[in-house]
Design a protein around this motif. Structure first.
Motif, PDB file in Angstrom:
ATOM      1  N   PHE A  53      19.091  41.481  38.684  1.00  0.00           N
ATOM      2  CA  PHE A  53      20.329  42.073  38.163  1.00  0.00           C
ATOM      3  C   PHE A  53      20.189  42.413  36.691  1.00  0.00           C
ATOM      4  O   PHE A  53      20.724  43.423  36.215  1.00  0.00           O
ATOM      5  N   GLY A  54      19.444  41.593  35.967  1.00  0.00           N
ATOM      6  CA  GLY A  54      19.233  41.850  34.540  1.00  0.00           C
ATOM      7  C   GLY A  54      18.438  43.105  34.268  1.00  0.00           C
ATOM      8  O   GLY A  54      18.476  43.640  33.159  1.00  0.00           O
ATOM      9  N   LEU A  80      25.757  35.249  32.448  1.00  0.00           N
ATOM     10  CA  LEU A  80      25.540  36.414  31.591  1.00  0.00           C
ATOM     11  C   LEU A  80      26.140  36.182  30.208  1.00  0.00           C
ATOM     12  O   LEU A  80      27.163  35.512  30.056  1.00  0.00           O
ATOM     13  N   GLN A  81      25.512  36.753  29.202  1.00  0.00           N
ATOM     14  CA  GLN A  81      26.062  36.735  27.856  1.00  0.00           C
ATOM     15  C   GLN A  81      27.256  37.689  27.791  1.00  0.00           C
ATOM     16  O   GLN A  81      27.325  38.681  28.534  1.00  0.00           O
ATOM     17  N   HIS A  82      28.204  37.396  26.917  1.00  0.00           N
ATOM     18  CA  HIS A  82      29.414  38.229  26.875  1.00  0.00           C
ATOM     19  C   HIS A  82      29.089  39.667  26.445  1.00  0.00           C
ATOM     20  O   HIS A  82      29.803  40.607  26.801  1.00  0.00           O
ATOM     21  N   GLU A  83      27.985  39.860  25.700  1.00  0.00           N
ATOM     22  CA  GLU A  83      27.587  41.221  25.320  1.00  0.00           C
ATOM     23  C   GLU A  83      27.205  42.045  26.549  1.00  0.00           C
ATOM     24  O   GLU A  83      27.584  43.220  26.664  1.00  0.00           O
ATOM     25  N   ARG A  84      26.476  41.428  27.455  1.00  0.00           N
ATOM     26  CA  ARG A  84      26.065  42.106  28.688  1.00  0.00           C
ATOM     27  C   ARG A  84      27.287  42.388  29.570  1.00  0.00           C
ATOM     28  O   ARG A  84      27.414  43.471  30.137  1.00  0.00           O
ATOM     29  N   GLU A 103      38.547  37.106  36.126  1.00  0.00           N
ATOM     30  CA  GLU A 103      37.760  35.978  36.639  1.00  0.00           C
ATOM     31  C   GLU A 103      37.054  35.212  35.528  1.00  0.00           C
ATOM     32  O   GLU A 103      36.520  34.128  35.762  1.00  0.00           O
ATOM     33  N   LEU A 104      37.042  35.756  34.305  1.00  0.00           N
ATOM     34  CA  LEU A 104      36.309  35.139  33.206  1.00  0.00           C
ATOM     35  C   LEU A 104      37.129  34.028  32.552  1.00  0.00           C
ATOM     36  O   LEU A 104      38.362  34.070  32.553  1.00  0.00           O
ATOM     37  N   PRO A 105      36.458  33.038  31.970  1.00  0.00           N
ATOM     38  CA  PRO A 105      37.170  32.053  31.137  1.00  0.00           C
ATOM     39  C   PRO A 105      37.878  32.779  29.994  1.00  0.00           C
ATOM     40  O   PRO A 105      37.409  33.827  29.523  1.00  0.00           O
TER      41      PRO A 105
END
Length: 450
Positions: A53-54, A80-84, A103-105
């Protein structure tokens, strides 16, 4: 994609991922539909799924991630990093972006909304204000609307200008100066109209729309009833605020069907096929299992009350499973039809008496057929009197189960509880207790004649 091809591709990608051969992996994936790529990812090991996926660019990743099942997507996004994530969200349509951000924190969601472009961020924030399972929660803000004074030629030019932002254009929505929805124009009608004509002269005023607060299941029923491919969404004042397309409704139908099936099986919370947490799965299933557990304890007490009768005619014990099974099956049949009718909007409150009356007549026929078969077999091989008691018990148990199966969902709907939960352990438990009491009661009352 053929199953054999999929299996071979998965094996190839598993090997290439272990070798970190990114070029070959991308060569294999290029040209595949996002749904096929998602299926491939879902069958890889967690480590390789994350690696592959990356490798996807943000545009491709945004199409693929919405096709993943909830569990796979949740695990993937959590790593995943928040930038991605921001890059991916930036490429998504507003409704899909909102679903992902929801769905994210909270901390990650805030960073993502700050990182994406301002217009997209505002759209997501606007959609997040609506309840998830409503028309407002599933609508998209990408649509084509025009003032009623716009000419056909101007409208076509506007569609060309918005082609990149609005991937599928089915209808052009026409609004007045206050933004109130006054009609729509199918794309075909727009193309064949005269270029100088104004939209107000060629629009279709009889437009079907839904309010933002309408439940998504009701929206799906409207799509089905009127064979729609898209529908406009309006606020409480009738102003156009979004649209829902048929691809969103397909997801809703699948989601609602899965939810109803799980509730009918006595699973309290949504359980995904790829869920790996044993405790999470267990906690989702235990509540209704405990209801069944208590019900069977009561059934055991009923058996205990008829201990003397069972000693007098020991053969009656062997027919208890048959009575319970026939009653349970009849109840589930009736409940399934009623729950489906409610879900599809085909069963109104005024139909309650008619539905119960029909189920009683059907159960009477089924009970008589099964009872006569049982009577004939027992009369030939054992005792006609005992066969008659069994036949009458079978008839009564089936009628009771059918009435319970049809009435409990209707009662639950009236008190505001989802009727789907009635078709699982609830009806089965009631059938076992009442059916057992009916059967053993008739046996006890007939002891002197058997």
């Amino acid at each position: 994609m053929e199953d054999l091809d999929l299996k071979n591709i998965i094996e190839d990608i598993e090997y290439l991922a272990s070798e970190k051969n990114s070029r070959m992996i991308l060569n294999i994936l290029v040209g595949n539909y996002p749904a096929d790529v998602a299926q491939i990812l879902g069958n890889l090991s967690e480590e390789n799924e994350k690696y592959v996926f990356g490798l996807l660019d943000a545009d491709t990743a945004s199409d693929v991630i919405v096709e993943l099942d909830d569990v796979s997507r949740e695990k993937l996004v959590s790593e995943l990093q928040h930038e991605r994530i921001s890059e991916i969200v930036d490429e998504m349509e507003s409704d899909d972006a909102t679903d992902l951000v929801a769905e994210l924190p909270d901390e990650i969601a805030e960073k993502v909304l700050d990182a994406i472009d301002e217009e997209g961020s505002e759209e997501v924030k606007e959609l997040l204000q609506h309840e998830e399972d409503t028309a407002g929660g599933i609508m998209a803000l990408e649509y084509v609307s025009m003032p009623e004074e716009t000419t056909v030629d101007e409208a076509i030019e506007e569609i060309r200008a918005k082609a990149e932002d609005v991937p599928e254009v089915y209808n052009v929505y026409v609004v007045d100066k206050e933004g109130m929805l006054v009609g729509f124009l199918p794309l075909k009608n727009l193309i064949v109209a005269q270029a100088s004509q104004k939209l107000k002269d060629v629009l279709i005023a009889d437009v079907i729309s839904v309010p933002t607060e309408m439940d998504q299941e009701e929206v799906a029923n409207i799509f089905r009833r009127y064979n729609l491919v898209s529908i406009p969404v309006v606020d409480e004042l009738g102003r156009l605020v979004g649209r829902i397309t048929v691809d969103d409704i397909v997801e809703v139908i699948e989601e609602e069907a899965s939810e109803d099936m799980q509730k009918m099986a006595g699973i309290a919370d949504e359980e995904e096929i790829r869920e790996t947490s044993v405790f999470k799965i267990s906690f989702g299933r235990l509540p209704w299992l405990l209801v069944g557990f208590v019900g069977q304890l009561i059934a055991a007490l009923v058996l205990f009350q008829f201990e003397a009768s069972l000693k007098d005619i020991f053969l009656a014990i062997f027919f208890i499973p048959m009575m319970m099974a026939m009653g349970g099956n009849s109840g589930i049949q009736a409940a399934t039809i009623v729950v489906r009718g409610i879900a599809l909007g085909e069963l109104s409150p005024d139909d309650t008496f008619k539905r119960l009356s029909r189920e009683i007549r059907v159960s009477l026929v089924n009970g008589m057929v099964c009872g006569l078969l049982l009577f004939g077999i027992i009369a030939i091989f054992y005792n006609p009197s005992f066969g008659l008691v069994l036949a009458l018990s079978m008839l009564a148990v089936i009628i009771n189960a059918s009435i319970l199966g049809a009435s409990i969902p209707l009662i639950l709907r009236r008190v505001g509880v989802d009727p789907a939960i009635a078709a699982g352990p609830l009806i089965t438990t009631f059938n076992d207790i009442i059916g057992l009491a009916i059967y053993l009661g008739l046996v006890t009352a007939s002891l002197q004649y058997i």
